[in-house]
Design a protein around this motif. Structure first.
Motif, short mmCIF file in Angstrom:
data_model
loop_
_atom_site.label_atom_id
_atom_site.label_comp_id
_atom_site.label_asym_id
_atom_site.label_seq_id
_atom_site.Cartn_x
_atom_site.Cartn_y
_atom_site.Cartn_z
N TRP A 1 53.35 -19.55 49.84
CA TRP A 1 52.82 -18.55 50.77
C TRP A 1 53.51 -18.65 52.11
O TRP A 1 53.70 -19.75 52.63
CB TRP A 1 51.30 -18.72 50.93
CG TRP A 1 50.59 -18.24 49.72
CD1 TRP A 1 50.39 -18.93 48.56
CD2 TRP A 1 50.05 -16.94 49.50
NE1 TRP A 1 49.75 -18.13 47.65
CE2 TRP A 1 49.53 -16.91 48.20
CE3 TRP A 1 49.95 -15.80 50.30
CZ2 TRP A 1 48.92 -15.79 47.67
CZ3 TRP A 1 49.34 -14.67 49.76
CH2 TRP A 1 48.83 -14.67 48.46
N LEU B 1 46.56 -19.47 54.03
CA LEU B 1 45.45 -19.12 53.14
C LEU B 1 44.21 -19.86 53.60
O LEU B 1 44.31 -21.00 54.08
CB LEU B 1 45.75 -19.56 51.70
CG LEU B 1 46.82 -18.83 50.93
CD1 LEU B 1 47.05 -19.52 49.59
CD2 LEU B 1 46.42 -17.39 50.70
N VAL C 1 50.09 -25.04 44.98
CA VAL C 1 50.03 -23.98 45.98
C VAL C 1 50.61 -24.57 47.26
O VAL C 1 50.14 -25.60 47.74
CB VAL C 1 48.58 -23.50 46.20
CG1 VAL C 1 48.55 -22.41 47.26
CG2 VAL C 1 47.95 -23.03 44.91
N TYR D 1 44.61 -22.63 42.77
CA TYR D 1 44.82 -23.91 42.10
C TYR D 1 44.27 -23.90 40.66
O TYR D 1 44.69 -24.70 39.84
CB TYR D 1 44.18 -25.06 42.88
CG TYR D 1 45.14 -25.75 43.81
CD1 TYR D 1 46.22 -26.48 43.33
CD2 TYR D 1 44.96 -25.66 45.19
CE1 TYR D 1 47.10 -27.10 44.20
CE2 TYR D 1 45.82 -26.29 46.06
CZ TYR D 1 46.90 -27.01 45.56
OH TYR D 1 47.77 -27.63 46.41
N THR E 1 52.22 -23.76 51.28
CA THR E 1 52.45 -22.86 52.42
C THR E 1 53.75 -23.28 53.07
O THR E 1 53.92 -24.44 53.45
CB THR E 1 51.30 -22.93 53.42
OG1 THR E 1 50.08 -22.58 52.75
CG2 THR E 1 51.52 -21.97 54.59
N ASP F 1 40.51 -19.32 49.04
CA ASP F 1 41.58 -18.62 48.34
C ASP F 1 42.57 -19.61 47.74
O ASP F 1 43.05 -19.43 46.63
CB ASP F 1 42.29 -17.65 49.29
CG ASP F 1 41.38 -16.53 49.76
OD1 ASP F 1 40.34 -16.28 49.10
OD2 ASP F 1 41.70 -15.91 50.79
N GLU F 2 42.87 -20.67 48.48
CA GLU F 2 43.79 -21.69 47.97
C GLU F 2 43.21 -22.37 46.73
O GLU F 2 43.92 -22.57 45.73
CB GLU F 2 44.07 -22.73 49.06
CG GLU F 2 45.13 -23.72 48.67
CD GLU F 2 45.51 -24.64 49.82
OE1 GLU F 2 46.08 -25.70 49.52
OE2 GLU F 2 45.26 -24.30 51.00
#
Length: 153
Positions: free
Chosen positions: A131, A135, A150, A144, A152, A139-140
């Motif tokens: 990303w 987030l 995930v 997962y 950033t 949302d993260e």
């Protein structure tokens, strides 16, 4: 609004016409373009209501230039700006998808991400999703459940 055109097909004189073939443009819309030599393409765009352009640079351009920073072979980079999901996917150095979708919430963004991955036959369970925009924790955690990691950038 934007489109990518292979460099060898791009003619600056017909940039407006090329974008008008794939987007709803007005005659007075100003069309701009940026060369993307790493993809042998030109990004043609306008600063209309369906565009996210900050300081003259479209959000999708920022994703495309940052896509190589994704750590895996399957590179998935997203951002959420102004109720739009921007998504770029590559395999190695080959760009597979660059698109933008209107979203009302994060669930809708996930729908477009998974639909795009399915159309490219990519398995999220063995992929890392990156990303460009932050987030929130909820949302993260939702991502997962489906992705190996995930990140950033």
């Amino acid at each position: 609004m934007f489109t990518l055109i292979p460099s060898h097909f791009f003619d600056p004189a017909t940039a407006h016409q090329a974008l008008a073939e794939v987007a709803d443009l007005k005659e007075e819309d100003v069309v701009e373009y940026i060369d993307l030599p790493q993809y042998d393409a030109v990004l043609v765009f306008t600063q209309g209501e369906d565009s996210v352009v900050v300081d003259g640079t479209p959000e999708i351009y920022k994703l495309l230039t940052q896509l190589p920073d994704c750590p895996e072979y399957n590179k998935i980079l997203c951002s959420l700006c102004d109720k739009r999901l921007h998504l770029a996917i590559a395999q190695g150095k080959n760009l597979m998808l660059a698109n933008s979708f209107p979203v009302q919430d994060f669930t809708t963004a996930e729908y477009y991400i998974f639909l795009s991955l399915k159309s490219l036959q990519l398995n999220p369970e063995i992929s890392t999703i990156c990303w460009r925009t932050p987030l929130d924790a909820e949302d993260e955690m939702s991502l997962y459940r489906y992705f190996k990691a995930v990140v950033t950038l």
